[in-house]
Motif scaffolding. Structure first.
Motif, PDB file in Angstrom:
ATOM      1  N   GLY A  53      12.262  14.549  -4.418  1.00 32.21           N
ATOM      2  CA  GLY A  53      12.144  13.530  -5.324  1.00 32.21           C
ATOM      3  C   GLY A  53      11.928  12.288  -4.571  1.00 32.21           C
ATOM      4  O   GLY A  53      11.911  12.183  -3.532  1.00 32.21           O
ATOM      5  N   ARG A  54      11.869  11.279  -5.438  1.00 32.82           N
ATOM      6  CA  ARG A  54      11.472  10.028  -4.867  1.00 32.82           C
ATOM      7  C   ARG A  54      12.731   8.989  -4.607  1.00 32.82           C
ATOM      8  O   ARG A  54      13.740   9.006  -5.395  1.00 32.82           O
ATOM      9  N   VAL A  55      12.952   8.657  -3.484  1.00 30.08           N
ATOM     10  CA  VAL A  55      14.145   8.083  -3.022  1.00 30.08           C
ATOM     11  C   VAL A  55      14.171   6.642  -3.837  1.00 30.08           C
ATOM     12  O   VAL A  55      15.309   6.386  -4.182  1.00 30.08           O
ATOM     13  N   ASP A  56      13.191   5.772  -3.590  1.00 31.49           N
ATOM     14  CA  ASP A  56      13.133   4.625  -4.324  1.00 31.49           C
ATOM     15  C   ASP A  56      11.538   4.284  -4.231  1.00 31.49           C
ATOM     16  O   ASP A  56      10.838   5.240  -3.981  1.00 31.49           O
ATOM     17  N   ARG A  57      11.045   3.063  -4.543  1.00 34.34           N
ATOM     18  CA  ARG A  57       9.692   2.661  -4.695  1.00 34.34           C
ATOM     19  C   ARG A  57       9.043   3.082  -3.181  1.00 34.34           C
ATOM     20  O   ARG A  57       7.705   3.027  -3.384  1.00 34.34           O
ATOM     21  N   TYR A  58       9.644   2.775  -2.224  1.00 34.49           N
ATOM     22  CA  TYR A  58       9.046   3.027  -1.044  1.00 34.49           C
ATOM     23  C   TYR A  58       9.352   4.299  -0.205  1.00 34.49           C
ATOM     24  O   TYR A  58       8.757   4.371   0.982  1.00 34.49           O
ATOM     25  N   ALA A  59       9.819   5.251  -0.725  1.00 37.79           N
ATOM     26  CA  ALA A  59      10.245   6.428  -0.183  1.00 37.79           C
ATOM     27  C   ALA A  59      10.388   7.626  -0.917  1.00 37.79           C
ATOM     28  O   ALA A  59      10.678   7.556  -1.999  1.00 37.79           O
ATOM     29  N   LEU A  60      10.146   8.938  -0.264  1.00 41.13           N
ATOM     30  CA  LEU A  60      10.067  10.283  -0.867  1.00 41.13           C
ATOM     31  C   LEU A  60      10.942  11.142   0.118  1.00 41.13           C
ATOM     32  O   LEU A  60      10.745  10.720   1.103  1.00 41.13           O
ATOM     33  N   ALA A  61      11.382  12.462  -0.437  1.00 42.41           N
ATOM     34  CA  ALA A  61      12.131  13.236   0.498  1.00 42.41           C
ATOM     35  C   ALA A  61      11.607  14.684   0.122  1.00 42.41           C
ATOM     36  O   ALA A  61      11.332  14.929  -1.271  1.00 42.41           O
ATOM     37  N   ILE A  62      11.069  15.524   0.991  1.00 45.92           N
ATOM     38  CA  ILE A  62      11.061  16.894   0.913  1.00 45.92           C
ATOM     39  C   ILE A  62      11.739  17.850   1.805  1.00 45.92           C
ATOM     40  O   ILE A  62      12.303  17.233   2.668  1.00 45.92           O
ATOM     41  N   GLU A  63      11.768  18.950   1.573  1.00 40.74           N
ATOM     42  CA  GLU A  63      12.640  19.747   2.316  1.00 40.74           C
ATOM     43  C   GLU A  63      12.147  19.911   3.800  1.00 40.74           C
ATOM     44  O   GLU A  63      10.816  19.711   3.926  1.00 40.74           O
ATOM     45  N   LYS A  64      12.972  20.182   4.536  1.00 45.94           N
ATOM     46  CA  LYS A  64      12.643  20.387   5.934  1.00 45.94           C
ATOM     47  C   LYS A  64      12.294  21.817   6.389  1.00 45.94           C
ATOM     48  O   LYS A  64      13.132  22.724   5.941  1.00 45.94           O
ATOM     49  N   VAL A  65      11.202  22.324   6.737  1.00 41.02           N
ATOM     50  CA  VAL A  65      10.697  23.434   6.710  1.00 41.02           C
ATOM     51  C   VAL A  65      10.318  23.588   8.233  1.00 41.02           C
ATOM     52  O   VAL A  65       9.670  23.184   8.760  1.00 41.02           O
ATOM     53  N   LEU A  91       0.865  -1.093  -0.152  1.00 42.04           N
ATOM     54  CA  LEU A  91       0.158  -0.070  -0.087  1.00 42.04           C
ATOM     55  C   LEU A  91       0.720   1.296  -0.092  1.00 42.04           C
ATOM     56  O   LEU A  91       0.552   2.379  -0.641  1.00 42.04           O
ATOM     57  N   GLY A  92       2.011   1.381   0.676  1.00 45.18           N
ATOM     58  CA  GLY A  92       2.818   2.301   0.714  1.00 45.18           C
ATOM     59  C   GLY A  92       3.433   2.643  -0.524  1.00 45.18           C
ATOM     60  O   GLY A  92       3.773   3.861  -1.056  1.00 45.18           O
ATOM     61  N   ARG A  93       3.810   1.923  -1.436  1.00 44.72           N
ATOM     62  CA  ARG A  93       4.348   1.882  -2.686  1.00 44.72           C
ATOM     63  C   ARG A  93       3.425   2.682  -3.505  1.00 44.72           C
ATOM     64  O   ARG A  93       3.937   3.713  -4.157  1.00 44.72           O
ATOM     65  N   MET A  94       2.106   2.368  -3.467  1.00 42.07           N
ATOM     66  CA  MET A  94       1.160   3.143  -4.215  1.00 42.07           C
ATOM     67  C   MET A  94       0.938   4.412  -3.809  1.00 42.07           C
ATOM     68  O   MET A  94       0.967   5.330  -4.700  1.00 42.07           O
ATOM     69  N   GLN A  95       1.026   4.490  -2.399  1.00 47.04           N
ATOM     70  CA  GLN A  95       0.826   5.936  -1.912  1.00 47.04           C
ATOM     71  C   GLN A  95       1.873   6.903  -2.022  1.00 47.04           C
ATOM     72  O   GLN A  95       1.769   7.997  -2.410  1.00 47.04           O
ATOM     73  N   ILE A  96       3.259   6.413  -2.195  1.00 45.48           N
ATOM     74  CA  ILE A  96       4.566   7.171  -2.417  1.00 45.48           C
ATOM     75  C   ILE A  96       4.528   7.533  -3.916  1.00 45.48           C
ATOM     76  O   ILE A  96       4.591   8.870  -4.233  1.00 45.48           O
ATOM     77  N   TRP A  97       4.095   6.749  -4.831  1.00 47.68           N
ATOM     78  CA  TRP A  97       3.822   6.999  -6.217  1.00 47.68           C
ATOM     79  C   TRP A  97       2.824   8.047  -6.203  1.00 47.68           C
ATOM     80  O   TRP A  97       2.996   9.256  -7.064  1.00 47.68           O
ATOM     81  N   HIS A  98       1.611   7.902  -5.715  1.00 49.86           N
ATOM     82  CA  HIS A  98       0.880   8.819  -5.739  1.00 49.86           C
ATOM     83  C   HIS A  98       1.026  10.201  -5.286  1.00 49.86           C
ATOM     84  O   HIS A  98       0.695  11.471  -5.901  1.00 49.86           O
ATOM     85  N   GLU A  99       1.915  10.328  -4.119  1.00 48.02           N
ATOM     86  CA  GLU A  99       1.941  11.423  -3.355  1.00 48.02           C
ATOM     87  C   GLU A  99       3.271  12.308  -4.321  1.00 48.02           C
ATOM     88  O   GLU A  99       3.127  13.546  -4.491  1.00 48.02           O
ATOM     89  N   CYS A 100       4.024  11.523  -4.746  1.00 49.11           N
ATOM     90  CA  CYS A 100       5.079  12.194  -5.570  1.00 49.11           C
ATOM     91  C   CYS A 100       4.553  12.660  -7.001  1.00 49.11           C
ATOM     92  O   CYS A 100       4.823  13.957  -7.133  1.00 49.11           O
ATOM     93  N   ARG A 101       3.600  12.138  -7.549  1.00 49.97           N
ATOM     94  CA  ARG A 101       2.624  12.756  -8.707  1.00 49.97           C
ATOM     95  C   ARG A 101       2.170  14.227  -8.267  1.00 49.97           C
ATOM     96  O   ARG A 101       2.073  14.896  -8.836  1.00 49.97           O
ATOM     97  N   ALA A 102       1.717  14.039  -7.076  1.00 51.41           N
ATOM     98  CA  ALA A 102       0.857  15.280  -6.416  1.00 51.41           C
ATOM     99  C   ALA A 102       1.980  16.354  -6.451  1.00 51.41           C
ATOM    100  O   ALA A 102       1.430  17.539  -6.849  1.00 51.41           O
TER     101      ALA A 102
END
Length: 222
Positions: free
Chosen positions: A66-78, A40-51
């Motif tokens: 960016g997307r780290v791998d199929r299970y992870a993504l990275a955003i800036e720390k704000v 489920l997380g893999r689909m969520q990461i794909w979906h969130e990256c697209r958003a």
């Protein structure tokens, strides 16, 4: 890795604070979860990256790294503060509300539906005072001008209108109209019917969403 921000939750992604030399990043990662949660997380990461890619020009979102791998993504720390805890929550409440309104108008124009902006943890304030929106995992969107977008536009508008009303309660309750007060009062009555066994008043259990100041509109006596 610099620090663990959130781990050990079975159904939620782990959050890590990472610094690889270009400033701190937040990594959302499902890799250490069970097989089903990873799926489920893999689909969520794909979906969130697209958003994030669809909305990356908007300043109301943290920068997508960016997307780290199929299970992870990275955003800036704000550096942010939850808007409901901001020191100028009331003094600049109308300004914050207008900023949120502009964000929702732009989301609607782009056919984007954020389904959890009523949640206080998803609306933040940058150190600069600007409103920041988090958590795109549950968002949906439609091609602007497409058939689905045109058909669902009234529902999208209603969702965002209700969201703004909720935030008006939190930021500028004195500006509530009679119709908005009536709508909130009806919802509060439904809440009392659904949660009758909670100890104490539901107004006390939900003080941020339904403050005592939000009363039903008065009716003129005959």
């Amino acid at each position: 890795k610099v620090a663990d921000l959130r781990t050990r939750r079975r159904r939620n992604a782990d959050l890590y604070l990472v610094d690889i030399g270009d400033g701190p990043l937040v990594v959302k990662d499902f890799a250490a979860k069970s097989r089903w949660t990873r799926f489920l997380g893999r689909m969520q990461i794909w979906h969130e990256c697209r958003a994030y890619l669809e909305l990356q020009e908007m300043r109301c979102l943290p920068r997508f790294v960016g997307r780290v791998d199929r299970y992870a993504l990275a955003i800036e720390k704000v550096e942010v503060t939850q808007l409901t805890y901001a020191s100028d929550r009331y003094s600049a409440g109308r300004q914050h509300l207008e900023g949120l309104r502009e964000i929702l108008d732009e989301f609607q124009r782009r056919g984007f539906v954020h389904l959890d902006l009523r949640g206080r943890r998803n609306v933040m304030q940058r150190d600069s005072g600007e409103v920041l929106v988090l958590d795109l995992a549950g968002a949906i969107w439609f091609r602007p001008g497409g058939v689905l977008h045109r058909l669902l536009r009234p529902l999208i508008a209603m969702n965002y209108r209700n969201t703004l009303t909720k935030w008006k309660v939190l930021l500028a309750p004195e500006d509530l109209t009679d119709s908005e007060r009536a709508s909130l009062h009806r919802f509060r009555r439904l809440l009392n019917l659904w949660l009758p066994n909670l100890k104490g008043s539901n107004d006390e259990k939900w003080p941020m969403s339904f403050p005592r100041a939000v009363e039903a509109p008065r009716r003129d006596s005959d």
